[in-house]
Design a protein around this motif. Structure first.
Motif, mmCIF file in Angstrom:
data_model
loop_
_atom_site.group_PDB
_atom_site.id
_atom_site.type_symbol
_atom_site.label_atom_id
_atom_site.label_comp_id
_atom_site.label_asym_id
_atom_site.label_seq_id
_atom_site.Cartn_x
_atom_site.Cartn_y
_atom_site.Cartn_z
ATOM 1 N N SER A 43 1.005 -1.216 -0.140
ATOM 2 C CA SER A 43 -0.061 0.067 -0.023
ATOM 3 C C SER A 43 0.763 1.241 0.039
ATOM 4 C CB SER A 43 -1.004 -0.075 1.343
ATOM 5 O OG SER A 43 -1.648 1.152 1.475
ATOM 6 N N PHE A 44 1.716 1.092 0.795
ATOM 7 C CA PHE A 44 2.765 2.399 0.894
ATOM 8 C C PHE A 44 3.657 2.576 -0.682
ATOM 9 C CE2 PHE A 44 7.418 3.694 1.373
ATOM 10 C CZ PHE A 44 7.122 4.924 1.822
ATOM 11 N N VAL A 45 4.042 1.560 -1.227
ATOM 12 C CA VAL A 45 4.616 1.733 -2.725
ATOM 13 C C VAL A 45 3.543 2.357 -3.547
ATOM 14 C CG1 VAL A 45 5.595 0.486 -4.424
ATOM 15 C CG2 VAL A 45 6.351 -0.023 -2.095
ATOM 16 N N LEU A 46 2.244 1.555 -3.398
ATOM 17 C CA LEU A 46 1.271 2.246 -4.463
ATOM 18 C C LEU A 46 0.821 3.569 -4.341
ATOM 19 C CD1 LEU A 46 -0.230 0.684 -6.837
ATOM 20 C CD2 LEU A 46 -2.061 0.432 -5.157
ATOM 21 N N ASN A 47 0.757 3.805 -2.949
ATOM 22 C CA ASN A 47 0.322 5.228 -2.673
ATOM 23 C C ASN A 47 1.372 6.225 -2.781
ATOM 24 O OD1 ASN A 47 -2.397 5.356 -1.545
ATOM 25 N ND2 ASN A 47 -1.516 3.700 -0.330
ATOM 26 N N VAL A 48 2.714 5.929 -2.795
ATOM 27 C CA VAL A 48 3.809 7.089 -3.199
ATOM 28 C C VAL A 48 3.549 7.185 -4.697
ATOM 29 C CG1 VAL A 48 6.375 7.173 -3.505
ATOM 30 C CG2 VAL A 48 5.352 6.530 -1.277
ATOM 31 N N PHE A 49 3.360 6.128 -5.449
ATOM 32 C CA PHE A 49 3.260 6.362 -6.773
ATOM 33 C C PHE A 49 1.993 7.116 -7.120
ATOM 34 C CE2 PHE A 49 6.623 2.989 -6.966
ATOM 35 C CZ PHE A 49 7.624 3.657 -7.909
ATOM 36 N N LYS A 50 1.084 6.875 -6.333
ATOM 37 C CA LYS A 50 -0.333 7.443 -6.795
ATOM 38 C C LYS A 50 -0.292 9.020 -6.513
ATOM 39 C CE LYS A 50 -3.614 6.723 -3.797
ATOM 40 N NZ LYS A 50 -4.717 5.739 -3.386
ATOM 41 N N VAL A 51 0.616 9.245 -5.426
ATOM 42 C CA VAL A 51 0.748 10.765 -5.031
ATOM 43 C C VAL A 51 1.399 11.511 -6.180
ATOM 44 C CG1 VAL A 51 1.809 12.350 -3.409
ATOM 45 C CG2 VAL A 51 0.420 10.506 -2.643
ATOM 46 N N PHE A 52 2.493 10.658 -6.487
ATOM 47 C CA PHE A 52 3.437 11.589 -7.651
ATOM 48 C C PHE A 52 2.670 11.630 -8.995
ATOM 49 C CE2 PHE A 52 7.341 10.147 -5.266
ATOM 50 C CZ PHE A 52 8.164 11.205 -5.585
ATOM 51 N N LEU A 53 1.868 10.514 -9.274
ATOM 52 C CA LEU A 53 0.931 10.637 -10.723
ATOM 53 C C LEU A 53 -0.111 11.670 -10.441
ATOM 54 C CD1 LEU A 53 0.790 9.464 -13.258
ATOM 55 C CD2 LEU A 53 -0.964 7.543 -12.050
ATOM 56 N N ILE A 54 -0.661 11.739 -9.328
ATOM 57 C CA ILE A 54 -1.869 12.852 -9.398
ATOM 58 C C ILE A 54 -1.320 14.243 -9.285
ATOM 59 C CG2 ILE A 54 -3.740 13.754 -7.803
ATOM 60 C CD1 ILE A 54 -4.163 10.840 -6.894
ATOM 61 N N THR A 55 0.061 14.571 -8.543
ATOM 62 C CA THR A 55 0.643 15.672 -8.610
ATOM 63 C C THR A 55 1.110 15.989 -10.074
ATOM 64 O OG1 THR A 55 1.272 15.265 -6.244
ATOM 65 C CG2 THR A 55 2.153 17.039 -7.584
ATOM 66 N N ILE A 58 -2.175 22.241 -15.499
ATOM 67 C CA ILE A 58 -1.867 23.724 -15.316
ATOM 68 C C ILE A 58 -0.657 24.062 -16.674
ATOM 69 C CG2 ILE A 58 -0.719 25.522 -14.142
ATOM 70 C CD1 ILE A 58 -1.649 24.078 -11.540
ATOM 71 N N TRP A 59 0.317 23.282 -16.654
ATOM 72 C CA TRP A 59 1.299 23.491 -17.873
ATOM 73 C C TRP A 59 0.507 23.669 -18.929
ATOM 74 C CZ3 TRP A 59 2.517 20.394 -21.885
ATOM 75 C CH2 TRP A 59 3.610 20.758 -22.700
ATOM 76 N N THR A 60 -0.420 22.653 -19.269
ATOM 77 C CA THR A 60 -1.247 22.722 -20.674
ATOM 78 C C THR A 60 -1.881 24.074 -21.055
ATOM 79 O OG1 THR A 60 -1.337 20.375 -20.651
ATOM 80 C CG2 THR A 60 -2.886 21.394 -22.230
ATOM 81 N N GLY A 61 -2.426 24.544 -19.781
ATOM 82 C CA GLY A 61 -3.198 25.913 -20.014
ATOM 83 C C GLY A 61 -2.193 26.928 -20.212
ATOM 84 N N LEU A 62 -0.997 27.012 -19.434
ATOM 85 C CA LEU A 62 -0.104 28.034 -19.854
ATOM 86 C C LEU A 62 0.457 28.070 -21.235
ATOM 87 C CD1 LEU A 62 1.932 28.255 -16.355
ATOM 88 C CD2 LEU A 62 0.049 29.520 -17.011
ATOM 89 N N LEU A 63 0.706 26.521 -21.573
ATOM 90 C CA LEU A 63 1.331 26.500 -22.962
ATOM 91 C C LEU A 63 0.375 27.151 -24.125
ATOM 92 C CD1 LEU A 63 3.556 25.192 -24.386
ATOM 93 C CD2 LEU A 63 2.375 23.089 -24.614
ATOM 94 N N ILE A 77 9.468 21.448 -13.196
ATOM 95 C CA ILE A 77 8.702 20.840 -12.157
ATOM 96 C C ILE A 77 7.898 19.713 -12.474
ATOM 97 C CG2 ILE A 77 7.200 21.234 -10.275
ATOM 98 C CD1 ILE A 77 7.758 24.112 -10.379
ATOM 99 N N CYS A 78 7.253 19.543 -13.510
ATOM 100 C CA CYS A 78 6.566 18.397 -14.042
ATOM 101 C C CYS A 78 7.615 17.248 -14.075
ATOM 102 C CB CYS A 78 5.514 18.680 -15.301
ATOM 103 S SG CYS A 78 4.136 19.748 -14.862
ATOM 104 N N SER A 79 8.565 17.621 -14.899
ATOM 105 C CA SER A 79 9.479 16.581 -15.349
ATOM 106 C C SER A 79 10.259 16.057 -13.962
ATOM 107 C CB SER A 79 10.741 17.215 -16.235
ATOM 108 O OG SER A 79 10.141 17.475 -17.308
ATOM 109 N N LEU A 80 10.458 16.919 -13.029
ATOM 110 C CA LEU A 80 10.969 16.548 -11.827
ATOM 111 C C LEU A 80 10.144 15.625 -11.161
ATOM 112 C CD1 LEU A 80 13.132 16.848 -9.195
ATOM 113 C CD2 LEU A 80 11.385 18.998 -8.578
ATOM 114 N N PHE A 81 8.786 15.783 -11.065
ATOM 115 C CA PHE A 81 7.783 15.102 -10.199
ATOM 116 C C PHE A 81 7.555 13.536 -10.998
ATOM 117 C CE2 PHE A 81 6.789 18.516 -7.724
ATOM 118 C CZ PHE A 81 6.403 17.775 -6.397
ATOM 119 N N PHE A 82 7.789 13.535 -12.175
ATOM 120 C CA PHE A 82 7.428 12.456 -13.012
ATOM 121 C C PHE A 82 8.580 11.598 -13.249
ATOM 122 C CE2 PHE A 82 6.318 9.850 -16.898
ATOM 123 C CZ PHE A 82 5.030 9.492 -16.447
ATOM 124 N N GLY A 83 10.227 12.144 -12.814
ATOM 125 C CA GLY A 83 11.202 11.351 -12.919
ATOM 126 C C GLY A 83 11.762 10.520 -11.493
#
Length: 371
Positions: free
Chosen positions: A39-51, A58-63, A100-106
């Motif tokens: 559950s911990f592993v899955l939720n860590v990835f879930k938080v990263f993905l949702i973030t 937001i980036w798509t809107g700015l672009l 920032i998006c690339s940071l969170f996805f990496g």
């Protein structure tokens, strides 16, 4: 689709961990650690993905805005109240958010290199525990010693290795890239923040899992405020496992009440031990002779003990859960509320003490109304 899978998967982890305890006979601590870790592993990835998805939105809107208005802010076209004010560059903000998006996805990719080997090692330990039928305490010691030896190996390697060590693998390269670009402490702070955010999700995923801790009785909260989905078949999802006992409904007009008790693989060990060096315990407790696993249970309704001569081994359709099933004669019971109490004779598998037989008088309690 990936997000929907991740959001729905914790339930499957819950069921899998319960199956380890019940069908495989793994100690509750092993099942709980499996659930918490996964559950911990899955939720860590879930938080990263949702973030990441939120930031990418937001980036798509700015672009889109920067593409529609490539010149950005045109000072001559502003109202008089806004003229002369220095505004930021929209393209610059878009590039910052992209970084920032690339940071969170990496970062999840980096963490995957840590979690995958650890997950495989834990699965190997569970397989050893199951195949060789050893104590869970020994598995725990193996895990601690393995972690200690790995730490010592890394320490002495760095201390005595002559020359400059090489670390050209992808995991080391990713970690060094993050540390060198954003700083060691900031990188660790990012990871710690995501872990702390994931903790409440882990707590929610493990809620009420103590119902599968068959070595202990119910606590006061579970006795005073039981959930109907714990005990009544018509109040629960048939694809989910239950931890203790189950009856069809909280209201009945039948002369026989069907009672199902969850199967636990450790019960077979209990039978062998109780009929061996602890056989005198049965006489002390005035317990029935133990020949099959359901004999570990004593059933009473309103303080009247019922000796059930016949038990059937059944596998439930949707959940594939194994249960012991019997039918209690209740024709002589008067109309009104009644209470089923189930006691269980268990072997307390403690870590640092001898295995001892214990009677759990409040192992399960179910109320029902006879019409």
């Amino acid at each position: 689709m990936t997000l929907a899978f991740i959001l729905a998967f914790p339930r499957d982890l819950y069921e899998f961990s319960a199956k380890l305890i019940q069908d495989w006979g793994i100690n509750y601590i092993g099942g709980l650690l499996t659930l918490m870790y996964s559950s911990f592993v899955l939720n860590v990835f879930k938080v990263f993905l949702i973030t990441h998805l939120a930031l990418r939105f937001i980036w798509t809107g700015l672009l889109g805005v920067s593409y529609a208005f490539p010149k950005g802010v045109i000072d001559d076209n502003l109202p008089k109240t806004l003229k002369g004010i220095t505004f930021g560059d929209l393209n610059e903000w878009t590039m910052k958010l992209e970084r920032i998006c690339s940071l969170f996805f990496g970062i999840p990719v980096y963490l995957a290199f840590i979690f995958i080997p650890l997950t495989l090692f834990l699965l190997l330990l569970l397989a050893v525990y199951r195949v060789f039928d050893i104590s869970f305490f020994i598995v725990y010691i193996i895990f601690i010693l393995s972690a200690l030896l790995l730490s010592l190996a890394q320490f002495f390697y760095k201390k005595f290795y002559k020359g400059t060590p090489k670390a050209k693998n992808l995991m080391s390269t990713l970690g060094a890239t993050y540390v060198s670009n954003i700083g060691k402490w900031k990188f660790q702070l990012y990871q710690l923040l995501i872990i702390l955010i994931a903790v409440p999700f882990v707590v929610k995923d493990t809620q009420n899992f103590t119902m599968f801790f068959q070595e202990v009785g119910l606590n006061e909260s579970q006795l005073e405020w039981p959930k109907k989905s714990w005990y009544y078949e018509d109040q629960r999802d048939p694809s989910q496992r239950f931890g203790r006992v189950m009856i069809p409904s909280d209201i009945t007009d039948s002369d026989y009440l069907r009672l199902q008790i969850a199967y636990y693989g450790e019960d077979e060990k209990y039978l062998q031990l109780l009929n061996g060096p602890f056989s005198t315990t049965l006489d002390t407790l005035g317990w029935q002779e133990l020949s099959i696993a359901p004999d570990l249970y004593r059933i009473s309704i309103d303080d009247s003990v019922y000796q059930m001569p016949k038990w059937n081994n059944v596998i439930l359709d949707q959940s594939n859960q194994r249960v012991y099933e019997t039918h209690i004669p209740i024709a002589d019971l008067p109309s009104g509320p009644h209470e089923i109490m189930v006691e269980k004779l268990v072997m307390r598998m403690a870590f640092f003490t001898e295995t001892t037989p214990v009677l759990r008088k409040k192992w399960a309690k179910v109320g029902f109304f006879k019409e």
